[in-house]
Design a protein around this motif. Sequence first.
Motif, PDB file in Angstrom:
ATOM      1  N   LYS A 182      25.894  51.266  34.348  1.00 21.93           N
ATOM      2  CA  LYS A 182      27.207  51.848  34.069  1.00 21.93           C
ATOM      3  C   LYS A 182      28.260  51.316  35.035  1.00 21.93           C
ATOM      4  O   LYS A 182      29.350  50.926  34.631  1.00 21.93           O
ATOM      5  CB  LYS A 182      27.145  53.372  34.153  1.00 21.93           C
ATOM      6  N   ILE A 183      27.938  51.310  36.323  1.00 22.27           N
ATOM      7  CA  ILE A 183      28.887  50.900  37.356  1.00 22.27           C
ATOM      8  C   ILE A 183      28.776  49.399  37.596  1.00 22.27           C
ATOM      9  O   ILE A 183      27.690  48.888  37.867  1.00 22.27           O
ATOM     10  CB  ILE A 183      28.621  51.642  38.686  1.00 22.27           C
ATOM     11  N   ILE A 184      29.862  48.688  37.487  1.00 19.12           N
ATOM     12  CA  ILE A 184      29.885  47.268  37.841  1.00 19.12           C
ATOM     13  C   ILE A 184      30.060  47.173  39.357  1.00 19.12           C
ATOM     14  O   ILE A 184      31.105  47.508  39.897  1.00 19.12           O
ATOM     15  CB  ILE A 184      31.040  46.528  37.131  1.00 19.12           C
ATOM     16  N   ASP A 185      29.002  46.769  40.030  1.00 18.33           N
ATOM     17  CA  ASP A 185      29.051  46.585  41.487  1.00 18.33           C
ATOM     18  C   ASP A 185      28.170  45.398  41.828  1.00 18.33           C
ATOM     19  O   ASP A 185      27.031  45.541  42.269  1.00 18.33           O
ATOM     20  CB  ASP A 185      28.582  47.847  42.211  1.00 18.33           C
ATOM     21  N   TYR A 186      28.720  44.226  41.611  1.00 24.88           N
ATOM     22  CA  TYR A 186      27.972  42.969  41.695  1.00 24.88           C
ATOM     23  C   TYR A 186      27.198  42.829  43.003  1.00 24.88           C
ATOM     24  O   TYR A 186      26.007  42.548  42.998  1.00 24.88           O
ATOM     25  CB  TYR A 186      28.953  41.815  41.507  1.00 24.88           C
ATOM     26  N   ALA A 187      27.855  43.044  44.150  1.00 29.56           N
ATOM     27  CA  ALA A 187      27.170  42.830  45.435  1.00 29.56           C
ATOM     28  C   ALA A 187      27.512  43.878  46.486  1.00 29.56           C
ATOM     29  O   ALA A 187      27.326  43.634  47.671  1.00 29.56           O
ATOM     30  CB  ALA A 187      27.484  41.439  45.980  1.00 29.56           C
ATOM     31  N   GLY A 188      28.002  45.049  46.069  1.00 32.03           N
ATOM     32  CA  GLY A 188      28.113  46.121  47.048  1.00 32.03           C
ATOM     33  C   GLY A 188      29.486  46.634  47.386  1.00 32.03           C
ATOM     34  O   GLY A 188      29.659  47.198  48.471  1.00 32.03           O
ATOM     35  N   GLY A 189      30.468  46.470  46.519  1.00 36.03           N
ATOM     36  CA  GLY A 189      31.785  47.027  46.817  1.00 36.03           C
ATOM     37  C   GLY A 189      31.737  48.523  47.015  1.00 36.03           C
ATOM     38  O   GLY A 189      32.415  49.074  47.893  1.00 36.03           O
ATOM     39  N   PHE A 190      30.908  49.213  46.214  1.00 37.24           N
ATOM     40  CA  PHE A 190      30.722  50.653  46.354  1.00 37.24           C
ATOM     41  C   PHE A 190      29.559  50.973  47.286  1.00 37.24           C
ATOM     42  O   PHE A 190      29.684  51.765  48.214  1.00 37.24           O
ATOM     43  CB  PHE A 190      30.466  51.294  44.986  1.00 37.24           C
ATOM     44  N   VAL A 191      28.404  50.349  47.025  1.00 35.29           N
ATOM     45  CA  VAL A 191      27.184  50.668  47.771  1.00 35.29           C
ATOM     46  C   VAL A 191      27.342  50.376  49.258  1.00 35.29           C
ATOM     47  O   VAL A 191      26.873  51.134  50.112  1.00 35.29           O
ATOM     48  CB  VAL A 191      25.986  49.883  47.202  1.00 35.29           C
ATOM     49  N   ILE A 192      28.031  49.301  49.581  1.00 31.92           N
ATOM     50  CA  ILE A 192      28.144  48.875  50.985  1.00 31.92           C
ATOM     51  C   ILE A 192      29.513  49.228  51.579  1.00 31.92           C
ATOM     52  O   ILE A 192      29.597  49.948  52.568  1.00 31.92           O
ATOM     53  CB  ILE A 192      27.886  47.363  51.102  1.00 31.92           C
ATOM     54  N   HIS A 193      30.580  48.768  50.971  1.00 29.09           N
ATOM     55  CA  HIS A 193      31.884  48.846  51.638  1.00 29.09           C
ATOM     56  C   HIS A 193      32.563  50.205  51.492  1.00 29.09           C
ATOM     57  O   HIS A 193      33.068  50.753  52.483  1.00 29.09           O
ATOM     58  CB  HIS A 193      32.778  47.719  51.137  1.00 29.09           C
ATOM     59  N   VAL A 295      35.873  41.865  51.116  1.00 29.88           N
ATOM     60  CA  VAL A 295      35.413  43.144  50.579  1.00 29.88           C
ATOM     61  C   VAL A 295      35.839  43.317  49.128  1.00 29.88           C
ATOM     62  O   VAL A 295      35.047  43.723  48.274  1.00 29.88           O
ATOM     63  CB  VAL A 295      35.942  44.307  51.446  1.00 29.88           C
ATOM     64  N   CYS A 296      37.094  43.002  48.833  1.00 27.71           N
ATOM     65  CA  CYS A 296      37.637  43.238  47.495  1.00 27.71           C
ATOM     66  C   CYS A 296      36.924  42.418  46.428  1.00 27.71           C
ATOM     67  O   CYS A 296      36.659  42.916  45.320  1.00 27.71           O
ATOM     68  CB  CYS A 296      39.133  42.944  47.481  1.00 27.71           C
ATOM     69  N   ILE A 297      36.579  41.181  46.727  1.00 27.17           N
ATOM     70  CA  ILE A 297      35.961  40.334  45.719  1.00 27.17           C
ATOM     71  C   ILE A 297      34.488  40.663  45.512  1.00 27.17           C
ATOM     72  O   ILE A 297      33.908  40.338  44.464  1.00 27.17           O
ATOM     73  CB  ILE A 297      36.114  38.826  46.099  1.00 27.17           C
ATOM     74  N   THR A 298      33.870  41.333  46.453  1.00 31.06           N
ATOM     75  CA  THR A 298      32.420  41.554  46.416  1.00 31.06           C
ATOM     76  C   THR A 298      31.922  42.234  45.144  1.00 31.06           C
ATOM     77  O   THR A 298      30.930  41.787  44.555  1.00 31.06           O
ATOM     78  CB  THR A 298      31.977  42.341  47.667  1.00 31.06           C
ATOM     79  N   GLY A 355      36.378  47.483  43.359  1.00 31.37           N
ATOM     80  CA  GLY A 355      35.578  48.092  42.305  1.00 31.37           C
ATOM     81  C   GLY A 355      36.395  48.366  41.053  1.00 31.37           C
ATOM     82  O   GLY A 355      35.942  48.124  39.928  1.00 31.37           O
ATOM     83  N   LEU A 356      37.619  48.864  41.247  1.00 35.24           N
ATOM     84  CA  LEU A 356      38.477  49.145  40.100  1.00 35.24           C
ATOM     85  C   LEU A 356      38.938  47.852  39.427  1.00 35.24           C
ATOM     86  O   LEU A 356      38.974  47.748  38.192  1.00 35.24           O
ATOM     87  CB  LEU A 356      39.679  49.982  40.532  1.00 35.24           C
ATOM     88  N   LEU A 357      39.302  46.852  40.242  1.00 41.38           N
ATOM     89  CA  LEU A 357      39.734  45.577  39.665  1.00 41.38           C
ATOM     90  C   LEU A 357      38.596  44.855  38.955  1.00 41.38           C
ATOM     91  O   LEU A 357      38.822  44.133  37.981  1.00 41.38           O
ATOM     92  CB  LEU A 357      40.323  44.686  40.759  1.00 41.38           C
ATOM     93  N   SER A 358      37.371  45.062  39.419  1.00 41.54           N
ATOM     94  CA  SER A 358      36.220  44.489  38.709  1.00 41.54           C
ATOM     95  C   SER A 358      36.093  45.104  37.324  1.00 41.54           C
ATOM     96  O   SER A 358      35.720  44.424  36.360  1.00 41.54           O
ATOM     97  CB  SER A 358      34.936  44.720  39.517  1.00 41.54           C
ATOM     98  N   GLY A 359      36.393  46.401  37.230  1.00 45.44           N
ATOM     99  CA  GLY A 359      36.391  47.050  35.930  1.00 45.44           C
ATOM    100  C   GLY A 359      37.506  46.561  35.032  1.00 45.44           C
ATOM    101  O   GLY A 359      37.439  46.701  33.803  1.00 45.44           O
ATOM    102  N   VAL A 360      38.548  45.975  35.619  1.00 47.81           N
ATOM    103  CA  VAL A 360      39.663  45.431  34.837  1.00 47.81           C
ATOM    104  C   VAL A 360      39.399  43.993  34.413  1.00 47.81           C
ATOM    105  O   VAL A 360      39.616  43.610  33.252  1.00 47.81           O
ATOM    106  CB  VAL A 360      40.983  45.503  35.643  1.00 47.81           C
TER     107      VAL A 360
END
Length: 486
Positions: A182-193, A295-298, A355-360
């Motif tokens: 469900k969550i797009i988090d390629y390499a940790g924008g939410f999980v890590i940063h 961080v933002c691109i992660t 994370g939000l921009l990844s969803g965009v």
Amino acid sequence: MNSSSTSNFNGFVLPWWLLPSDASPGWNNKADNAWQLSAATLVGLQSVPGLVILYGSMVKRKWAVNSAFMALYAFACVLICWVLWAHRMAFGAKLLPLVGKPNHALAGKFLLAKSTIGYFPMADFVFYQFAFAAITVVLLAGSLLGRMNFYAWMVFVPFWLTLSYTVGAFSIWDEHGFLQGKIIDYAGGFVIHLSSGVAGFTAAYWVGPRISHDRQNFPPNNIIHMLGGAGFLWMGWTGFNGGAPFQVGEIASLAIFNTHLCTATSLLVWLTLDMIVYTKSSVIGAVQGMITGLVCITPGAGLVDSWAAVLMGALSGSIPWYTMMVLHKKSAFFQSVDDTLGVFHTHAVAGLLGGLLSGVFAKPKLLRLMYPELPYYPGLFYSFFDAKLGLGFRQIGFQLLGAGFVVVWNVLVTSLICILISRIVDLRMQEEDLEVGDDAAHGEEAYALWGDGERMRVPLRLHISPTIPSLCRRKFSIPLTRNEEE
């Protein structure tokens, strides 16, 4: 067998060095294996020596040793905890919807088997994910430099890794997690940063602020070394985002390219804003802009086109700049919490933004290449052109849900951990020790340089009273100077 020998394998003629063997089974892709080990090492170098150098040089001189050592200790402690119980909690059999069953990751049969993700041994995956976990805790430490009791930090690290990091990793990344797919988090924008930024800010509230003089006057003790540490961080991100696909392919290449493109853009935007507003090109500001870009691109590095990476860099160089340089100074809320290195802005704000921009900007084709079996919705931008705007908004809703979960969980769990530790040991160093810094905390100083004929004091640590008297019964009588010793 000589180097020119070939063998027939399933109808294909292969050179002998590509054939399966006891040391390299048929499922082991040597290229993927080599890259995954390299990527894990690059991520490890971001912490040791990267953040060790960055923290040790970015703080006031009297806190250089303590700050660097907090990072070094966390790296070592996380590895032991990771292999003893935490890895299986983050990537293992389901215990609860939020976390897996604790278990060790030390058995040879487990480590040398095929990884559950990728064509390489499980040992690669365990080590790569350890490096992620370690840097998350080290990043969190940036909010607490210059006053946290080191003994409290020693207890905090395993507690937070166990109760917070493993929950975020399992919930979003593991196949059994309730947010996976469900969550797009390629390499940790939410999980890590996002988690490290929110947890660091929360812990900073409970630990309390630095002494007034340090908070008002906290210059870096070595800007050149600071740039060296920042360089390790930037170049190490090649492995951070390049290793996330767990294979050598198009997504890895694109992720690496986008990472550096976004970072350079963010740095230049931050620097430009500093020059316009303050008429000075701040080196520290450039480093902060570099970090926010990384961080933002992660969360979307391998999932967005390069034009989107540039746009993300422009936003990551401006929005966190505004929250740190303008909003922070005007807000009573931000002023009430002493976040030493501004980790909330550089990681929580930038991580949420990414994370939000990844969803965009997540491109449907790239999502299918990266996650062929997961039902991610297209990015909002692409859903508009495909006349599927509802699906794009649904993905944004999931991104907001994931962000809300990470924020709430980290605020609650970090607060509980700090309250528990405060019942055992002081979270904050004593006032008189805060005036001294490294010498009081460790009996050592970063720049202990002595001229000819100068009397050299024996390190203070030899005179520190035992913290646990039952384990340190002997008392020592040590001369204070070389002259007395002679």
